[in-house]
Scaffold this active site. Structure first.
Site, PDB file in Angstrom:
ATOM      1  N   CYS A  90       0.792  -1.239   0.000  1.00  0.00           N
ATOM      2  CA  CYS A  90       0.000   0.000   0.000  1.00  0.00           C
ATOM      3  C   CYS A  90       0.821   1.284   0.000  1.00  0.00           C
ATOM      4  CB  CYS A  90      -0.937  -0.005   1.192  1.00  0.00           C
ATOM      5  SG  CYS A  90      -1.936  -1.498   1.246  1.00  0.00           S
TER       6      CYS A  90
HETATM    7  C1  UGA Z   1      -1.337   0.392   5.514  1.00  0.00           C
HETATM    8  C2  UGA Z   1      -2.156   1.321   6.418  1.00  0.00           C
HETATM    9  O1  UGA Z   1      -1.649   1.246   7.763  1.00  0.00           O
HETATM   10  C3  UGA Z   1      -3.636   0.970   6.409  1.00  0.00           C
HETATM   11  O2  UGA Z   1      -4.385   1.913   7.171  1.00  0.00           O
HETATM   12  C4  UGA Z   1      -4.151   0.957   4.952  1.00  0.00           C
HETATM   13  O3  UGA Z   1      -5.512   0.597   4.884  1.00  0.00           O
HETATM   14  C5  UGA Z   1      -3.310  -0.014   4.145  1.00  0.00           C
HETATM   15  O4  UGA Z   1      -1.927   0.394   4.195  1.00  0.00           O
HETATM   16  C6  UGA Z   1      -3.832   0.004   2.725  1.00  0.00           C
HETATM   17  O5  UGA Z   1      -3.780   1.063   2.089  1.00  0.00           O
HETATM   18  O6  UGA Z   1      -4.404  -0.991   2.289  1.00  0.00           O
HETATM   19  P1  UGA Z   1      -0.259  -2.054   5.796  1.00  0.00           P
HETATM   20  O7  UGA Z   1       0.505  -1.751   4.553  1.00  0.00           O
HETATM   21  O8  UGA Z   1      -0.959  -3.353   5.893  1.00  0.00           O
HETATM   22  O9  UGA Z   1      -1.382  -0.924   6.074  1.00  0.00           O
HETATM   23  O10 UGA Z   1       0.767  -2.045   7.013  1.00  0.00           O
HETATM   24  P2  UGA Z   1       1.283  -1.000   8.097  1.00  0.00           P
HETATM   25  O11 UGA Z   1       1.109  -1.613   9.427  1.00  0.00           O
HETATM   26  O12 UGA Z   1       0.751   0.344   7.899  1.00  0.00           O
HETATM   27  O13 UGA Z   1       2.860  -0.995   7.798  1.00  0.00           O
HETATM   28  C7  UGA Z   1       3.403  -0.489   6.576  1.00  0.00           C
HETATM   29  C8  UGA Z   1       4.908  -0.443   6.643  1.00  0.00           C
HETATM   30  O14 UGA Z   1       5.353   0.555   7.572  1.00  0.00           O
HETATM   31  C9  UGA Z   1       5.567  -1.755   7.107  1.00  0.00           C
HETATM   32  O15 UGA Z   1       6.675  -2.029   6.274  1.00  0.00           O
HETATM   33  C10 UGA Z   1       6.040  -1.463   8.517  1.00  0.00           C
HETATM   34  O16 UGA Z   1       7.183  -2.209   8.889  1.00  0.00           O
HETATM   35  C11 UGA Z   1       6.345   0.022   8.434  1.00  0.00           C
HETATM   36  N1  UGA Z   1       6.278   0.714   9.730  1.00  0.00           N
HETATM   37  C12 UGA Z   1       5.094   0.855  10.387  1.00  0.00           C
HETATM   38  C13 UGA Z   1       7.427   1.265  10.283  1.00  0.00           C
HETATM   39  O17 UGA Z   1       8.534   1.183   9.697  1.00  0.00           O
HETATM   40  N2  UGA Z   1       7.350   1.935  11.479  1.00  0.00           N
HETATM   41  C14 UGA Z   1       6.174   2.081  12.147  1.00  0.00           C
HETATM   42  O18 UGA Z   1       6.175   2.720  13.230  1.00  0.00           O
HETATM   43  C15 UGA Z   1       5.022   1.517  11.587  1.00  0.00           C
END
Ligand code: UGA
Length: 449
Positions: free
Chosen positions: A272
């Protein structure tokens, strides 16, 4: 109660369909990929999501969830159809609407055969203008009906994150309904009232382009927040004594910032954030506006991988012939998803520079094998992965890795050098037995006179 159908059974479509069905709503899921359909029908979800298998079993056994390979049937046997197909990137980063267009054409043709008024709700992430300028005319042309009168139309963006999709469907922070007219919005609102009952989250009603834009704003905000804390982490690394985890803990207490999405690391991956930021940048440029902040957030995310490779090189001089252990392949813990995973970017750089890579992941190895084949070695445990390595990089913060002790690295690696890219280990304990380098952690402060 409305009968609901979903066109497209990827993570969003399938998880939402299953959750609706467990609340006694009659649901039809339509998916064209017959292999996927076979898996779903045999209660074997095509991707991992906590609790999905159990709920899918319940939904199919109760008869509330039917799976078909026919969009027309899905529309004819329901009152509301959600479009939940993928919107991947074109080569130039802009959004590809191919699947949305195909789905809209078929839904339109089915609407032609319907007498009752039907609601079409777009859950797929689409750039502003798509629904009114592309989807609506396709639906009208193929159905020979008038939007707002003979059928209703809404944009209903999805904010689920992988690994939390089931919980997130039952307890979202908020729901956005971009209605073509009042009646369109009201119909969708009633469905959510039936679904959430007394736990109804706040519902924000907007017009269609605003609803489309909210989705991009949400993802861009989160991705930029991570890029910002990663930038601060890089500055901390050059500042003796500084520690980004303490900085994040402190600023997270400011309610205007909050503690979430402040984990510095290797950057964001997944299906995403990278796709949506690219599409948002392309969309914005097309309008004649350069979104410099979003471009910078994207660039900062790419650089984060580069900086990690530099840390390995700083410690090994050269990568040629060096054995590197990669702990974690999934783009985040609790998923087998490797789309845009940072692990793949790091491995590609390491291989290019002549390193020999061994990787281990509790869940995502099979998916990586399909792509990288024999270009790297696959270990069946973390310890096996570390054996004889010259350097280990902690890429994904799985619980299993948090249990590793300094001696597991020190006793198994050839050279105990650990790059902790997700800050899961304790500096005091680990630096005693190995060369411990962590994202966002400066050199120890010299004793003060
Ligand atoms: C993300 C959004 O959080 C959702 O709200 C949205 O609906 C979704 O995209 C989408 O558009 O479908 P997702 O990609 O499943 O969800 O995962 P996240 O938990 O947001 O993590 C994304 C990335 O950010 C991961 O690689 C994670 O490791 C990284 N991340 C997250 C960090 O590096 N630091 C953080 O503090 C949080």
């Amino acid at each position: 109660m409305y009968r609901v159908s979903f066109v497209g059974l990827g993570p969003v479509g399938l998880c939402t369909a299953v959750c609706f069905a467990t609340k006694d709503i009659a649901v039809i899921g339509s998916e064209m990929d017959t292999a996927k359909v076979k898996q779903i029908k045999s209660i074997n979800p095509p991707f991992y999501e906590p609790n999905l298998k159990e709920l899918l079993h319940k939904a199919i056994r109760s008869g509330n969830l039917k799976i078909v390979t026919n969009n027309e049937e899905a529309v004819l046997k329901s009152d509301i159809t959600f479009i939940t197909v993928g919107t991947p990137s074109n080569r130039d980063g802009s959004i590809s609407l191919q699947y949305v267009i195909e789905a809209s054409e078929e839904i339109g043709k089915a609407l032609k055969k319907k007498t009752a008024v039907h609601l079409v709700a777009i859950k797929s992430t689409v750039t502003a203008g798509t629904t009114l300028n592309i989807v609506k005319p396709i639906l009208e042309k193929n159905s020979e009906k008038k939007c707002g009168k003979d059928f209703f139309l809404c944009v209903n963006p999805e904010f689920l994150s992988e690994g939390n999709a089931i919980k997130g469907t039952f307890n979202p922070d908020y729901i956005v309904i971009g209605g073509y007219n009042e009646k369109s919005a009201e119909t969708l609102e009633n469905l959510y009232k039936d679904f959430h009952k007394e736990n109804l989250p706040p519902i924000l009603k907007t017009n269609i382009p605003t609803a489309e834009l909210i989705k991009y704003a949400n993802n861009t905000f989160l991705a930029t927040k991570i890029s910002l804390i990663n930038t601060i982490a890089n500055i901390c690394e050059k500042t003796p004594g500084a520690d980004v985890t303490k900085v994040a803990e402190a600023i997270g207490k400011d309610h205007r910032i909050n503690p979430y999405f402040l984990n510095a690391g290797l950057g964001w991956g997944g299906s995403c954030f990278p796709k949506d930021l690219k599409a948002f940048i392309a969309y914005s440029k097309k309008l004649g506006y350069n979104p410099t902040l979003i471009q910078a957030a994207y660039k900062a995310n790419q650089d984060q991988v580069k900086f990690t490779i530099e840390k390995v090189k700083d410690n090994l001089k050269t990568l040629k012939g060096k054995k590197i252990a990669i702990l974690g392949l999934a783009f985040k813990p609790n998923t087998d998803d490797i789309r845009e995973a940072r692990s793949l970017k790091i491995i590609s750089q390491l291989l290019k520079q002549g390193a020999i890579v061994t990787a281990y992941d509790p869940m995502a190895t099979a998916n990586v094998k399909k792509i990288l084949k024999k270009r790297i070695n696959y270990a069946s445990s973390a310890i096996e992965c570390l054996r004889n390595a010259d350097c280990a990089i902690l890429v994904t913060e799985w619980e299993e890795f948090k249990k590793l002790k300094p001696k597991d690295f020190a006793e198994n690696m050839r050279k105990p050098i650990l790059i902790d890219s997700r800050r899961i280990y304790d500096y005091e304990k680990f630096s005693k037995r190995l060369r411990y380098i962590a994202v966002g952690l400066g050199e120890p402060l010299k004793p003060q006179p």
